[in-house]
Design an enzyme around this catalytic site. Structure first.
Site, PDB file in Angstrom:
ATOM      1  NE  ARG A  16      -2.517  -1.843   3.164  1.00 49.20           N
ATOM      2  CZ  ARG A  16      -2.929  -1.891   4.432  1.00 49.20           C
ATOM      3  NH1 ARG A  16      -3.846  -1.053   4.861  1.00 49.20           N
ATOM      4  NH2 ARG A  16      -2.401  -2.755   5.279  1.00 49.20           N
ATOM      5  CE1 TYR A 100       3.967  -7.691  14.568  1.00 43.59           C
ATOM      6  CE2 TYR A 100       2.278  -6.042  14.151  1.00 43.59           C
ATOM      7  CZ  TYR A 100       2.632  -7.332  14.492  1.00 43.59           C
ATOM      8  OH  TYR A 100       1.647  -8.252  14.751  1.00 43.59           O
ATOM      9  N   GLY A 101       8.650  -3.882  12.301  1.00 41.09           N
ATOM     10  CA  GLY A 101       9.492  -2.845  11.692  1.00 41.09           C
ATOM     11  C   GLY A 101       8.710  -1.639  11.221  1.00 41.09           C
ATOM     12  CD  GLU A 154      -5.151 -11.748  14.373  1.00 40.59           C
ATOM     13  OE1 GLU A 154      -5.063 -10.834  13.547  1.00 40.59           O
ATOM     14  OE2 GLU A 154      -4.679 -11.668  15.520  1.00 40.59           O
ATOM     15  NE  ARG A 315      23.901  22.130  -1.193  1.00 37.93           N
ATOM     16  CZ  ARG A 315      24.643  22.125  -2.307  1.00 37.93           C
ATOM     17  NH1 ARG A 315      24.932  23.270  -2.909  1.00 37.93           N
ATOM     18  NH2 ARG A 315      25.088  21.016  -2.810  1.00 37.93           N
ATOM     19  NE  ARG A 422      34.558  48.529 -10.231  1.00 36.36           N
ATOM     20  CZ  ARG A 422      34.678  49.114  -9.049  1.00 36.36           C
ATOM     21  NH1 ARG A 422      35.060  50.361  -8.957  1.00 36.36           N
ATOM     22  NH2 ARG A 422      34.427  48.443  -7.946  1.00 36.36           N
TER      23      ARG A 422
HETATM   24  C1  UD1 Z   1      -1.302  -8.450  13.295  1.00 32.91           C
HETATM   25  C2  UD1 Z   1      -1.804  -9.303  14.455  1.00 32.91           C
HETATM   26  C3  UD1 Z   1      -3.019  -8.612  15.053  1.00 32.91           C
HETATM   27  C4  UD1 Z   1      -2.679  -7.225  15.505  1.00 32.91           C
HETATM   28  C5  UD1 Z   1      -2.068  -6.429  14.354  1.00 32.91           C
HETATM   29  C6  UD1 Z   1      -1.528  -5.116  14.887  1.00 32.91           C
HETATM   30  C7  UD1 Z   1      -1.312 -11.623  13.913  1.00 32.91           C
HETATM   31  C8  UD1 Z   1      -1.853 -12.900  13.425  1.00 32.91           C
HETATM   32  N1  UD1 Z   1      -2.156 -10.601  13.955  1.00 32.91           N
HETATM   33  O1  UD1 Z   1      -2.308  -8.459  12.306  1.00 32.91           O
HETATM   34  O2  UD1 Z   1      -3.506  -9.361  16.157  1.00 32.91           O
HETATM   35  O3  UD1 Z   1      -3.828  -6.564  16.008  1.00 32.91           O
HETATM   36  O4  UD1 Z   1      -0.979  -7.146  13.756  1.00 32.91           O
HETATM   37  O5  UD1 Z   1      -1.107  -4.333  13.828  1.00 32.91           O
HETATM   38  O6  UD1 Z   1      -0.170 -11.576  14.316  1.00 32.91           O
HETATM   39  N2  UD1 Z   1       4.863 -10.001   8.836  1.00 32.91           N
HETATM   40  C9  UD1 Z   1       5.945 -10.720   8.396  1.00 32.91           C
HETATM   41  N3  UD1 Z   1       5.721 -11.932   7.804  1.00 32.91           N
HETATM   42  C10 UD1 Z   1       4.485 -12.448   7.648  1.00 32.91           C
HETATM   43  C11 UD1 Z   1       3.378 -11.689   8.090  1.00 32.91           C
HETATM   44  C12 UD1 Z   1       3.598 -10.461   8.681  1.00 32.91           C
HETATM   45  O7  UD1 Z   1       7.087 -10.286   8.533  1.00 32.91           O
HETATM   46  O8  UD1 Z   1       4.378 -13.546   7.118  1.00 32.91           O
HETATM   47  C13 UD1 Z   1       5.106  -8.705   9.477  1.00 32.91           C
HETATM   48  C14 UD1 Z   1       4.556  -7.526   8.650  1.00 32.91           C
HETATM   49  O9  UD1 Z   1       5.567  -6.982   7.841  1.00 32.91           O
HETATM   50  C15 UD1 Z   1       4.120  -6.549   9.729  1.00 32.91           C
HETATM   51  C16 UD1 Z   1       3.754  -7.444  10.896  1.00 32.91           C
HETATM   52  O10 UD1 Z   1       4.393  -8.669  10.678  1.00 32.91           O
HETATM   53  O11 UD1 Z   1       5.184  -5.714  10.131  1.00 32.91           O
HETATM   54  C17 UD1 Z   1       2.242  -7.635  11.040  1.00 32.91           C
HETATM   55  O12 UD1 Z   1       1.732  -8.193   9.867  1.00 32.91           O
HETATM   56  P1  UD1 Z   1       0.317  -7.809   9.300  1.00 32.91           P
HETATM   57  O13 UD1 Z   1       0.045  -8.599   8.096  1.00 32.91           O
HETATM   58  O14 UD1 Z   1       0.176  -6.335   9.231  1.00 32.91           O
HETATM   59  O15 UD1 Z   1      -0.616  -8.365  10.476  1.00 32.91           O
HETATM   60  P2  UD1 Z   1      -2.103  -7.934  10.777  1.00 32.91           P
HETATM   61  O16 UD1 Z   1      -3.017  -8.744   9.940  1.00 32.91           O
HETATM   62  O17 UD1 Z   1      -2.237  -6.467  10.741  1.00 32.91           O
END
Ligand code: UD1
Ligand code: MG
Length: 445
Positions: A16, A100-101, A154, A315, A422
């Site tokens: 996104r 989470y990154g 979830e 700069r 000049r």
């Molecule tokens: C996840 C949580 C949810 C929480 C939400 C908060 C799970 C199953 N669900 O859902 O409970 O409320 O985050 O934002 O954990 N990622 C990976 N590899 C994967 C999947 C995800 O590295 O295979 C990383 C993504 O880059 C991201 C994070 O994990 O940084 C969360 O993944 P995302 O897919 O956003 O999880 P949500 O469905 O939002």
């Protein structure tokens, strides 16, 4: 406190964002999202940290080096992502923090609280960082009972009653490293998304008779970046924090909401900053520096008592010494302006030294570039450069030398000499009237 380890999940594609740059490398206050996460973590001094990247994670690997990375070849869910850390965490039995990154605003103090809760005497298998977002849609819901947290459900798998719960999973957790991987091995993917959910470890730990706890944090700290609007929202939060910290440290910001700081901006006490000022990375302003409106700084230093702006651009490599004045529409790059020197109007100083107390007149240009290479201009202490002068580098203007206005200087000028180039002035008395008479059409009688 036992040892801690950290697993930072960054394998998401960030679709996104619609970007060629991996999501976690997008800058926030001049530093990548993941850099903020690692910086919040650093004071906890984790014994091991591993960043889980996707198959196209080379750029992220480079950005986090020398930290080890683990590649998640297929994006099969958050539990599967943490499983990739198994090798790096082999034999680790302390507390494992999962972050989470793309969630860059979690403060160190919150992570420390989470670790402390995980290491409580009740020895919970996990502690989850919960929050109550204004709109819980999309988040995992925290199902609590008399013994703490029972499960995380979830959104897509939740019953209407569970969907009505307002306490949500932020994704940040602290887990018992001694059983983490055995729990993860038990996680299946029979759920609405067909993914291996990290959140399932909660119910699995409860089934083993272990306790799981929740601590709460404010939604602002848990803002996740999924698209450019989230990135802008996160930037606004970071800027507000940086401005508050600057003001608390004794900096005057006349219009704080118009000043944009970098994560590493160093501002001494009694620095005063007018409206609409932007700081790129690597800037230090020492105590008592005055910055007037509409200035731009990047990789530069300004010493005590100097005045900069309005409308100045410093700069990379600009070094402005004590009590120097840099005025409007002046650009300085890779140059030192020594103590008390004045460069007040419409000037470019690049690859140069401006000696102490020199005065550089309006419209002076150091011609530092011939299309191939850059050359140095050296202006001696106390020199006076007349307005609209071109200094063609490499060139040296001696101490106390004067340059006549409008000159193009191509050869070195000795100390104390006057140099000017000049064309002689040609003045013709009464010329205008004759010119007009010649051109005016003859009047009809
Ligand atoms: C996840 C949580 C949810 C929480 C939400 C908060 C799970 C199953 N669900 O859902 O409970 O409320 O985050 O934002 O954990 N990622 C990976 N590899 C994967 C999947 C995800 O590295 O295979 C990383 C993504 O880059 C991201 C994070 O994990 O940084 C969360 O993944 P995302 O897919 O956003 O999880 P949500 O469905 O939002
Ligand atoms: Mg998400």
């Amino acid at each position: 406190m036992t040892e801690i380890a950290a697993v930072v999940l960054a394998a998401g594609q960030g679709t996104r964002m619609r970007s060629a740059l991996p999501k976690v490398l997008h800058p926030l206050a001049g530093r990548p999202l993941i850099g903020h996460v690692l910086a919040a973590l650093a004071p906890l001094a984790p014994a091991r940290t591993v960043v889980v990247v996707g198959p196209e994670g080379a750029a992220v690997e480079q950005a986090v080096a020398p930290l080890p990375t683990a590649t998640q070849a297929e994006r099969l869910g958050t539990a599967h992502a943490v499983l990739q850390a198994r090798e790096v965490l082999a034999g680790f039995t302390g507390t494992v923090l999962v972050l989470y990154g793309d969630t860059p605003l979690v403060p160190t103090e919150t992570l420390a609280r989470l670790v402390a809760a995980r290491e409580a005497s009740t020895n919970p298998a996990a502690v989850v960082l919960g929050f109550r977002p204004r709109n819980p849609t999309g988040y995992g819901r925290l199902v609590t009972g008399p013994d703490g947290l029972d499960a995380i459900v979830e959104e897509k798998d939740a019953s209407p009653e569970q969907k009505a719960l307002t306490l949500c999973n932020s994704g940040v957790m602290a887990l018992d490293g001694a059983i983490l991987f055995s729990l993860l091995d038990q996680v299946g993917n029979a759920n609405a998304k067909g993914e291996y959910y990290l959140t399932d470890v909660v119910a699995l730990a409860r089934a083993r008779g272990r306790r799981v706890d929740v601590i709460e944090s404010c939604p602002e700290d848990l803002l996740g970046v999924n698209d450019r609007a989230d990135l802008a929202a996160a930037e606004a939060v970071v800027q507000t924090r940086l401005r508050r910290a600057a003001m608390a440290a004794g900096v005057t910001l006349t219009a704080p909401e118009t000043v944009f700081l970098s994560w590493d901006t160093q501002l001494g006490p009694d620095v005063s900053i007018g409206p609409f000022v932007t700081f790129g990375p690597g800037v230090t302003l020492e105590a008592g520096v005055t910055v007037k409106g509409f200035c731009h700084f990047e990789n530069c230093t300004v010493a005590t008592g100097a005045i900069v702006g309005p409308y100045a651009r410093l700069r990379p490599g600009a070094r402005v010494a004590e009590n120097a004045h840099i005025g409007n529409f002046v650009e300085i790059k890779n140059a030192t302006v020594e103590a008390g020197a004045k460069v007040n109007h419409l000037t470019y100083i690049g690859d140069a030294r401006v000696g102490a107390k020199a005065n550089v007149g309006a419209g002076t240009i150091t011609c530092n570039y011939d299309g191939f290479s850059k050359y140095h201009t050296d202006i001696g202490a106390g020199a006076f450069i007349g307005s609209n002068t071109a200094l063609v580098a490499p060139v040296r203007i001696g101490d106390g030398a004067m340059i006549g206005a409008g000159s193009t200087i191509t050869a070195d000028v000795p100390d104390g000499a006057l140099a000017l180039t000049r064309a002689p002035q040609d003045t013709r008395p009464g010329w205008v009237a004759k010119f007009v008479a010649r051109l005016r059409p003859a009047r009809k009688s």
